[in-house]
Design a protein around this motif. Structure first.
Motif, PDB file in Angstrom:
ATOM      1  N   UNK A   1       4.385  -3.939  -4.615  1.00  0.00           N
ATOM      2  CA  UNK A   1       2.939  -4.110  -4.721  1.00  0.00           C
ATOM      3  C   UNK A   1       2.450  -5.198  -3.710  1.00  0.00           C
ATOM      4  N   UNK A   2       3.100  -6.128  -3.058  1.00  0.00           N
ATOM      5  CA  UNK A   2       2.601  -7.219  -2.283  1.00  0.00           C
ATOM      6  C   UNK A   2       2.602  -6.575  -1.025  1.00  0.00           C
ATOM      7  N   UNK A   3       3.227  -5.682  -0.539  1.00  0.00           N
ATOM      8  CA  UNK A   3       3.430  -5.309   1.049  1.00  0.00           C
ATOM      9  C   UNK A   3       2.704  -3.885   1.380  1.00  0.00           C
ATOM     10  N   UNK A   4       3.006  -3.095   0.292  1.00  0.00           N
ATOM     11  CA  UNK A   4       2.357  -1.806   0.409  1.00  0.00           C
ATOM     12  C   UNK A   4       1.346  -1.031  -0.326  1.00  0.00           C
ATOM     13  N   UNK A   5       1.064  -1.815  -1.572  1.00  0.00           N
ATOM     14  CA  UNK A   5       0.432  -1.447  -2.474  1.00  0.00           C
ATOM     15  C   UNK A   5       1.002  -0.576  -3.655  1.00  0.00           C
ATOM     16  N   UNK A   6       0.496  -0.807  -4.895  1.00  0.00           N
ATOM     17  CA  UNK A   6       0.927  -0.022  -6.058  1.00  0.00           C
ATOM     18  C   UNK A   6      -0.342   0.451  -6.726  1.00  0.00           C
ATOM     19  N   UNK A   7      -0.668   1.668  -6.898  1.00  0.00           N
ATOM     20  CA  UNK A   7      -1.877   1.849  -7.531  1.00  0.00           C
ATOM     21  C   UNK A   7      -1.761   2.068  -9.025  1.00  0.00           C
TER      22      UNK A   7
ATOM     23  N   UNK B   1      -1.274   4.784 -10.768  1.00  0.00           N
ATOM     24  CA  UNK B   1      -1.697   5.669 -11.034  1.00  0.00           C
ATOM     25  C   UNK B   1      -3.303   5.947 -10.915  1.00  0.00           C
ATOM     26  N   UNK B   2      -4.120   4.901 -10.390  1.00  0.00           N
ATOM     27  CA  UNK B   2      -5.398   4.645 -10.101  1.00  0.00           C
ATOM     28  C   UNK B   2      -5.873   5.542  -8.737  1.00  0.00           C
ATOM     29  N   UNK B   3      -6.940   6.283  -9.100  1.00  0.00           N
ATOM     30  CA  UNK B   3      -7.406   7.016  -7.822  1.00  0.00           C
ATOM     31  C   UNK B   3      -7.957   5.994  -6.634  1.00  0.00           C
ATOM     32  N   UNK B   4      -7.115   5.305  -6.139  1.00  0.00           N
ATOM     33  CA  UNK B   4      -7.244   4.445  -5.175  1.00  0.00           C
ATOM     34  C   UNK B   4      -6.158   4.353  -4.001  1.00  0.00           C
ATOM     35  N   UNK B   5      -6.535   4.015  -2.953  1.00  0.00           N
ATOM     36  CA  UNK B   5      -5.500   3.918  -1.823  1.00  0.00           C
ATOM     37  C   UNK B   5      -4.508   2.873  -2.039  1.00  0.00           C
ATOM     38  N   UNK B   6      -3.169   3.003  -1.470  1.00  0.00           N
ATOM     39  CA  UNK B   6      -2.523   2.002  -1.593  1.00  0.00           C
ATOM     40  C   UNK B   6      -2.721   0.842  -0.790  1.00  0.00           C
ATOM     41  N   UNK B   7      -3.345   0.850   0.247  1.00  0.00           N
ATOM     42  CA  UNK B   7      -4.141  -0.377   1.047  1.00  0.00           C
ATOM     43  C   UNK B   7      -5.338  -0.954  -0.047  1.00  0.00           C
TER      44      UNK B   7
ATOM     45  N   UNK C   1      -3.248  -2.984  -2.570  1.00  0.00           N
ATOM     46  CA  UNK C   1      -2.553  -4.232  -2.127  1.00  0.00           C
ATOM     47  C   UNK C   1      -3.590  -5.079  -1.950  1.00  0.00           C
ATOM     48  N   UNK C   2      -4.775  -4.898  -1.462  1.00  0.00           N
ATOM     49  CA  UNK C   2      -5.936  -6.290  -1.260  1.00  0.00           C
ATOM     50  C   UNK C   2      -6.227  -6.827  -2.604  1.00  0.00           C
ATOM     51  N   UNK C   3      -6.328  -5.815  -3.709  1.00  0.00           N
ATOM     52  CA  UNK C   3      -6.482  -6.261  -4.891  1.00  0.00           C
ATOM     53  C   UNK C   3      -5.544  -7.120  -5.691  1.00  0.00           C
ATOM     54  N   UNK C   4      -4.202  -6.599  -5.499  1.00  0.00           N
ATOM     55  CA  UNK C   4      -3.156  -7.275  -6.217  1.00  0.00           C
ATOM     56  C   UNK C   4      -2.808  -8.738  -5.583  1.00  0.00           C
TER      57      UNK C   4
ATOM     58  N   UNK D   1      -4.761  -3.180   5.887  1.00  0.00           N
ATOM     59  CA  UNK D   1      -3.890  -3.734   5.080  1.00  0.00           C
ATOM     60  C   UNK D   1      -2.662  -2.496   4.688  1.00  0.00           C
ATOM     61  N   UNK D   2      -2.724  -1.327   5.671  1.00  0.00           N
ATOM     62  CA  UNK D   2      -1.767  -0.399   5.553  1.00  0.00           C
ATOM     63  C   UNK D   2      -0.803  -0.506   6.738  1.00  0.00           C
ATOM     64  N   UNK D   3      -0.370  -1.866   6.914  1.00  0.00           N
ATOM     65  CA  UNK D   3       0.418  -2.017   8.208  1.00  0.00           C
ATOM     66  C   UNK D   3       1.785  -1.933   7.902  1.00  0.00           C
ATOM     67  N   UNK D   4       2.186  -1.728   6.510  1.00  0.00           N
ATOM     68  CA  UNK D   4       3.693  -1.603   6.068  1.00  0.00           C
ATOM     69  C   UNK D   4       3.866  -0.156   5.643  1.00  0.00           C
ATOM     70  N   UNK D   5       4.979   0.466   5.882  1.00  0.00           N
ATOM     71  CA  UNK D   5       5.194   1.755   5.413  1.00  0.00           C
ATOM     72  C   UNK D   5       6.696   1.638   4.578  1.00  0.00           C
ATOM     73  N   UNK D   6       7.022   2.101   3.584  1.00  0.00           N
ATOM     74  CA  UNK D   6       8.244   2.214   2.780  1.00  0.00           C
ATOM     75  C   UNK D   6       8.928   3.383   3.575  1.00  0.00           C
ATOM     76  N   UNK D   7       9.939   3.153   4.141  1.00  0.00           N
ATOM     77  CA  UNK D   7      10.933   4.254   4.778  1.00  0.00           C
ATOM     78  C   UNK D   7      12.265   4.473   3.840  1.00  0.00           C
TER      79      UNK D   7
END
Length: 654
Positions: free
Chosen positions: A259-265, A267-273, A276-279, A448-454
């Motif tokens: 959640x801190x690095x790439x965002x955890x939604x 299930x909400x209709x928001x982008x991961x970025x 992440x900003x909110x979290x 805030x979308x600068x990281x991706x989980x590979x």
């Protein structure tokens, strides 16, 4: 429709009812002259009268994101017909979230440094039971956002009085110290216990889920500084009879890192970025971070008496196992991250060790991959390492140092010992596929979308596997977690058990006892995993009970492992609620002969537990259930009800 509960009437029932649900366990301080022969002694007063169920209270502490937040501002939302007015739902109002997400975010975001509200909108937690039942009430959204509604339904069905159940919702966006500073939350919680005692005349049952356990732990430490030391244990005994810890992330959860690095939604209709900003604006974002079981902070309890409550950091002390074991007691490294190539010492100004590692492995400007274990996440080493690549790391470092390492009461990112409470029941799900580690790389997109989980590393039934199919090195546990919290974090409460433990494994469904397996006085060495030498079949889901009532005189500790019970839905599990109910009934009954309720058999206890057996063309469990049609029944199973003349069902569990 028109369901009845004949067994309740047979036992007079509001009595049975109350104690059954969330832990409205009627309990008590055993009389010194009791001799310990019967079950758990129920408290007695003056003339030796037993403690009545009417003297009990149940206190619910919800988990992360499980409390409604309401607006406390007037906010005009441009380009949307839906504005925010005082007391409008913010968390969680799906309509406003879909129609005016930027406006909604203003009411959700906090200043990451001082935790103040947005200049145009502020939100505050709702109060009462309605704040924790359905987060987004509605015909469609209600069931999807239901948290404690089923729990409360059981209370109503079994006749529990409304004022016997107390919810203590809180602003789950805040760190512990800010909860007290802004809302006086822990003062209010202390008053809640004292009010419940005065109102009903007896102790309370604490039922905490997920992060609610972290909040309750902080409260117990905060209480030490509010009550004279010689009265602390007495206050706990007077006000808290039992503590039910459900799905507690006792060593943190890896999803917090994601959640801190790439965002955890969620299930909400928001982008991961956006997520992440909110979290990361919430001071609570680090409260669930994983940490090492081998490192503890200094105990500053006495420093308050000699130095006052001045700000100071908790010094970490790690034993030698931290450096002998590769993963801080976790199955694998929490984070594996690929960083762009760097040249020179200045890229990592704060940790020379990482610099040396980078420079020694740097070849031809290729990216460098670094790994970080749980200790390096919790002490800030990881955030310092990515400081030059991610602006969010500075925010997280500030929060870590000020809200956790510098907390005036406790650094929550350290393992905790058994709380000094009379009765503790630790309950959690197992054997679900659970995330335990991640591989991150630069995404090429702006913050805030600068990281991706590979890649993602999972634990599943004693093995480690990756999303990509690559082999994974590590130390998998004997079981996997509950789909959200890894097993090693959930099972930390096993360290609260003593040297001799009774283990019982029983099917979750109704059973006649033929598949129940028991081991008595199993040796348990502190720091070592305790597992039953018991077989099981793949056809059934089981509950495994670890019970200890001998190691600490006058104290009971139990751990319940519920197979395939997911983290977020365990508070809605009818199996868990049934077991709580039976344990409570057992505890208050004067004829109880054991310390814990028997697991020998499980039969229907409510009308809804009866069903139609199509193979035998009759109601299943004919000794308990009978076919009895009532107007409005639409299928055969609905007409299967408990026998009016059946024997006292609950007497079977003494």
């Amino acid at each position: 429709m028109g369901r009845r509960y004949p067994f309740a009437r047979r036992i007079g029932v509001v009595v049975v009812a109350l104690l059954l649900l969330i832990g409205l366990e009627a309990l008590a301080v055993a009389d010194a002259s009791d001799g310990g022969g019967g079950g758990v002694g129920v408290g007695e007063e003056g003339g030796g009268d037993r403690l009545s169920y009417k003297k009990l209270s149940g206190i619910i502490i919800p988990g992360y994101a499980s409390t409604q937040l309401r607006a406390w501002s007037v906010l005009d939302c441009p380009y949307s017909p839906l504005d925010f007015n005082p007391l409008d739902l913010v968390w969680l109002d799906s309509t406003r979230l879909l129609s005016a997400v930027n406006c909604w975010l203003k009411c959700m975001l906090l200043d990451p440094y001082n935790q103040t509200d947005h200049a145009e909108c502020k939100s505050r937690p709702d109060s009462g039971l309605s704040a924790i039942t359905e987060l987004d009430p509605g015909y469609i959204t209600g069931p999807l956002s239901s948290v404690w509604k089923e729990w409360i339904r059981w209370c109503v069905e079994f006749g529990i009085e409304a004022n016997s159940i107390l919810a203590v919702p809180y602003d789950w966006r805040l760190s512990a110290s800010m909860l007290e500073e802004r809302d006086l939350y822990f003062h209010k919680l202390k008053l809640t216990f004292e009010t419940a005692l005065k109102l009903h005349g007896g102790p309370s049952i604490v039922f905490a889920h997920s992060m609610g356990n972290n909040v309750f732990r902080y409260f117990l430490e905060w209480l030490k500084l509010e009550i004279a030391p010689k009265h602390y244990i007495q206050w706990l005994d007077d006000h808290i009879h039992a503590y039910f810890s459900v799905g507690s992330p006792l060593l943190g959860a890896t999803e917090s890192v994601k959640a801190s690095l790439s965002g955890l939604t969620f299930g909400l209709p928001v982008s991961e970025g956006t997520a992440r900003l909110m979290y990361n604006s919430f001071g609570s974002s680090l409260w669930l971070n994983p940490f090492s079981k081998y490192c503890k902070a200094d105990n500053i309890y006495w420093k308050h008496f000699y130095e006052g409550r001045r700000g100071h950091h908790h010094t970490h002390h790690c034993d030698e196992m931290e450096f002998k074991s590769k993963y801080s007691g976790w199955p694998t490294d929490i984070i594996n991250i690929e960083l762009p190539s760097v040249h020179g010492f200045e890229a990592y100004p704060s940790i020379s060790d990482v610099n040396q590692d980078i420079n020694s492995h740097q070849e031809c400007g290729r990216p460098v991959q670094l790994s970080f274990n749980a200790r390096e996440v919790s002490d800030g080493t990881f955030f310092k390492a990515i400081e030059d690549y991610d602006p969010e790391s500075k925010i997280l470092l500030y929060q870590l140092q000020n809200f956790y390492q510098g907390d005036p009461v406790l650094n929550p990112l350290t393992p905790w010992d058994r709380p000094p409470l009379r009765n503790i029941f630790c309950i959690y799900g197992t054997d679900l596929k659970t995330e335990v580690g991640y591989y991150f790389a630069p995404s090429g997109k702006p913050y805030p979308d600068n990281w991706i989980i590979t890649d993602v590393i999972y634990e599943f039934e004693g093995t480690l596997l990756s999303r990509s199919g690559n082999s994974v090195s590590g130390n998998p546990g004997a079981m996997s977690g509950d789909g959200t919290v890894p097993y090693n974090s959930l099972a930390w409460c096993k360290t609260w058990l003593g040297s001799k433990v009774n283990i019982t494994r029983a099917p979750q469904s109704e059973h006649d006892g033929s598949d129940v397996q028991i081991e008595i006085n199993v040796e348990h060495h502190q720091g070592k995993e305790i597992l039953p030498n018991i077989t099981r079949t793949s056809r059934s889901k089981y509950i495994t009970y670890y019970e200890d009532s001998e190691s600490i005189p006058g104290r009971r500790t139990a751990v319940w492992e519920v197979e395939k019970a997911p983290h977020r839905n365990i508070v809605r599990s009818s199996v868990v609620m049934r077991e709580l109910w039976l344990q409570m009934w057992h505890d208050i009954h004067p004829d109880a002969k054991s310390k814990f309720v028997t697991k020998a058999r499980r039969g229907p206890l409510r009308d809804v537990d009866c069903y139609w057996d199509y193979g035998k063309a009759r109601c299943a469990w004919p000794e308990y259930c009978e076919y009895r049609y009532m107007f409005g029944d639409v299928h055969l199973g609905q007409s299967c009800r408990l026998k009016i003349s059946s024997v006292d069902l609950l007497s079977l569990y003494l």
